[in-house]
Design a protein around this motif. Structure first.
Motif, PDB file in Angstrom:
ATOM      1  N   LYS A   1       0.808  -1.223   0.000  1.00 49.29           N
ATOM      2  CA  LYS A   1       0.000   0.000   0.000  1.00 49.29           C
ATOM      3  C   LYS A   1       0.845   1.279   0.000  1.00 49.29           C
ATOM      4  O   LYS A   1       0.363   2.347   0.366  1.00 49.29           O
ATOM      5  CB  LYS A   1      -0.954   0.039   1.212  1.00 49.29           C
ATOM      6  CG  LYS A   1      -1.751  -1.227   1.450  1.00 49.29           C
ATOM      7  CD  LYS A   1      -2.714  -1.528   0.328  1.00 49.29           C
ATOM      8  CE  LYS A   1      -3.573  -2.747   0.642  1.00 49.29           C
ATOM      9  NZ  LYS A   1      -4.417  -3.167  -0.500  1.00 49.29           N
TER      10      LYS A   1
ATOM     11  N   ASN B   1       1.931   2.701  -2.586  1.00 43.96           N
ATOM     12  CA  ASN B   1       1.594   3.500  -3.762  1.00 43.96           C
ATOM     13  C   ASN B   1       0.791   4.730  -3.395  1.00 43.96           C
ATOM     14  O   ASN B   1       0.730   5.708  -4.158  1.00 43.96           O
ATOM     15  CB  ASN B   1       0.818   2.650  -4.772  1.00 43.96           C
ATOM     16  CG  ASN B   1      -0.426   2.007  -4.174  1.00 43.96           C
ATOM     17  OD1 ASN B   1      -0.336   1.229  -3.229  1.00 43.96           O
ATOM     18  ND2 ASN B   1      -1.593   2.318  -4.740  1.00 43.96           N
ATOM     19  N   LYS B   2       0.161   4.733  -2.196  1.00 43.97           N
ATOM     20  CA  LYS B   2      -0.622   5.885  -1.752  1.00 43.97           C
ATOM     21  C   LYS B   2       0.258   7.112  -1.513  1.00 43.97           C
ATOM     22  O   LYS B   2      -0.238   8.239  -1.508  1.00 43.97           O
ATOM     23  CB  LYS B   2      -1.380   5.545  -0.466  1.00 43.97           C
ATOM     24  CG  LYS B   2      -2.429   4.454  -0.629  1.00 43.97           C
ATOM     25  CD  LYS B   2      -3.208   4.238   0.654  1.00 43.97           C
ATOM     26  CE  LYS B   2      -2.355   3.642   1.736  1.00 43.97           C
ATOM     27  NZ  LYS B   2      -3.151   3.312   2.964  1.00 43.97           N
ATOM     28  N   PHE B   3       1.557   6.883  -1.312  1.00 38.80           N
ATOM     29  CA  PHE B   3       2.463   7.984  -0.972  1.00 38.80           C
ATOM     30  C   PHE B   3       3.384   8.375  -2.135  1.00 38.80           C
ATOM     31  O   PHE B   3       4.282   9.192  -1.955  1.00 38.80           O
ATOM     32  CB  PHE B   3       3.315   7.593   0.240  1.00 38.80           C
ATOM     33  CG  PHE B   3       2.508   7.072   1.392  1.00 38.80           C
ATOM     34  CD1 PHE B   3       1.718   7.926   2.140  1.00 38.80           C
ATOM     35  CD2 PHE B   3       2.516   5.727   1.710  1.00 38.80           C
ATOM     36  CE1 PHE B   3       0.963   7.451   3.194  1.00 38.80           C
ATOM     37  CE2 PHE B   3       1.763   5.235   2.761  1.00 38.80           C
ATOM     38  CZ  PHE B   3       0.969   6.104   3.502  1.00 38.80           C
ATOM     39  N   THR B   4       3.168   7.772  -3.305  1.00 37.07           N
ATOM     40  CA  THR B   4       4.057   8.039  -4.435  1.00 37.07           C
ATOM     41  C   THR B   4       3.282   8.544  -5.642  1.00 37.07           C
ATOM     42  O   THR B   4       2.153   8.128  -5.889  1.00 37.07           O
ATOM     43  CB  THR B   4       4.830   6.766  -4.835  1.00 37.07           C
ATOM     44  OG1 THR B   4       3.895   5.744  -5.218  1.00 37.07           O
ATOM     45  CG2 THR B   4       5.683   6.256  -3.688  1.00 37.07           C
ATOM     46  N   LYS B   5       3.914   9.455  -6.376  1.00 38.98           N
ATOM     47  CA  LYS B   5       3.319  10.000  -7.596  1.00 38.98           C
ATOM     48  C   LYS B   5       4.427  10.638  -8.427  1.00 38.98           C
ATOM     49  O   LYS B   5       5.106  11.539  -7.932  1.00 38.98           O
ATOM     50  CB  LYS B   5       2.256  11.047  -7.246  1.00 38.98           C
ATOM     51  CG  LYS B   5       1.395  11.489  -8.415  1.00 38.98           C
ATOM     52  CD  LYS B   5       0.438  10.398  -8.847  1.00 38.98           C
ATOM     53  CE  LYS B   5      -0.481  10.905  -9.957  1.00 38.98           C
ATOM     54  NZ  LYS B   5      -1.443   9.871 -10.416  1.00 38.98           N
TER      55      LYS B   5
ATOM     56  N   LYS C   1      -2.182  -0.397 -12.937  1.00 41.20           N
ATOM     57  CA  LYS C   1      -2.231   0.552 -11.833  1.00 41.20           C
ATOM     58  C   LYS C   1      -1.205   1.686 -11.979  1.00 41.20           C
ATOM     59  O   LYS C   1      -1.149   2.589 -11.152  1.00 41.20           O
ATOM     60  CB  LYS C   1      -1.954  -0.173 -10.503  1.00 41.20           C
ATOM     61  CG  LYS C   1      -2.977  -1.255 -10.133  1.00 41.20           C
ATOM     62  CD  LYS C   1      -2.513  -2.014  -8.898  1.00 41.20           C
ATOM     63  CE  LYS C   1      -3.501  -3.075  -8.474  1.00 41.20           C
ATOM     64  NZ  LYS C   1      -4.712  -2.489  -7.862  1.00 41.20           N
TER      65      LYS C   1
END
Length: 233
Positions: free
Chosen positions: A121, A123-127, A170
Motif C-alpha cells: 500500500k 503506492n498511496k504515498f508516491t506520484k 495501476k
C-alpha cells in the motif's frame, strides 16, 4: 518533495532502471536494502524471523541464510505473507528514515524502489508510479538465465508476486522492457523528463525549501505581532 514510486517484477529490469536514475543524480530509497538491514544479526526483525522459522535458517556466522529462507517462503504463500507481516514494521520505519534524511538534505525528487509497492500500500504515498514491464514468458527466461534455476522454480518465484499485467494497469507510467538496452534507455529518457519537471505547489510546500519558507513566514509574523503588542503597551 516528489516521491516517485518504482516497481516491477523479478527480472523485469527494475534494478536497471533504478541504476539509470542514480546515474542521473536522482537518489534511490531501495526497499530491498532496507529489508536486508532489517534482517541483520541481532536486529528486531532478525529476532522475530528466527523465532518464527527456527535457527536452521541461519548461516554459521548467525546471519540469515536468505536463499534458504526464500526457498521456504516462495513455495508457501501463507509463510510468505507471514514473513512480510513480521518484517513490515521494520521496513516501513527504515524507508521513512531514509526519506527523511534525503528531505533534510534538500532533495526535491527521490525514487522509492519497492518490489511490493502495491501489496504494501505504499503506492498511496508516491506520484507518479512507474512500472517496469516485460512479457511474462520473457520474464521467466530471463530469471532462469540469471539464476540458473529450473523453469518450475522460476515460475514459483514469479507467481509469488502480483502479475506484471496487474501492476501495469495501476501505473501512471509504464516502461516496456521487452526490447534491447538501447530501447530501455530511450524509454527512460522520456520518463526522466517527466519526473524532473517542476514540482506542483503541494510538492513544493512539502519540500525542505517550502517548509523553510513557511517556518520563516510564521516566525516573522509572530515577531511582528510581539513587536506591535510591545509598542501598544
Amino acid at each position: 518533495m516528489r516521491i516517485v514510486g518504482l516497481t516491477g517484477g523479478i527480472s523485469s529490469g527494475k534494478s536497471t532502471v533504478s541504476n539509470l536514475f542514480k546515474s542521473h543524480g536522482i537518489p534511490i530509497v531501495d526497499a530491498d536494502i532496507v529489508a536486508r538491514d532489517a534482517l541483520k544479526k541481532g536486529s528486531g526483525g532478525w529476532k522475530k524471523v528466527v523465532a518464527a522459522f527456527g535457527e536452521e535458517i541461519l548461516l554459521d556466522n548467525g546471519e540469515v541464510n536468505r536463499p534458504k529462507l526464500g526457498q521456504i517462503v516462495f513455495s508457501d504463500p501463507d509463510k510468505r505473507q507471514f514473513l512480510n507481516r513480521l518484517l513490515a514494521p521494520y521496513i516501513s520505519s527504515g524507508i521513512f528514515w531514509e526519506i527523511l534524511k534525503l528531505w533534510l538534505k534538500g532533495y526535491k525528487v527521490i525514487v522509492l524502489d519497492v518490489p511490493l509497492l502495491f501489496e504494501a500500500k505504499m503506492n498511496k504515498f508516491t506520484k507518479p508510479i512507474i512500472v517496469v514491464w516485460v512479457d511474462p514468458e520473457q520474464q521467466i527466461q530471463r530469471l532462469m538465465a540469471r539464476d540458473k534455476s529450473s523453469e518450475e522454480d522460476a515460475r514459483n518465484r514469479i507467481n509469488a508476486q502480483m502479475p506484471l499485467d496487474v501492476k501495469r494497469s495501476k501505473a501512471d507510467i509504464v516502461i516496456d522492457n521487452t526490447g534491447s538496452l538501447d530501447d530501455l534507455n530511450q524509454h527512460f529518457q522520456k520518463v526522466l523528463l517527466e519526473v524532473s519537471k517542476p514540482l506542483t505547489w503541494t510538492q513544493f510546500w512539502l519540500s525542505r525549501q517550502g517548509a523553510f519558507i513557511i517556518l520563516t513566514s510564521v516566525t516573522s509574523g509572530v515577531l511582528l505581532r510581539i513587536k506591535a503588542f510591545n509598542n501598544t503597551s
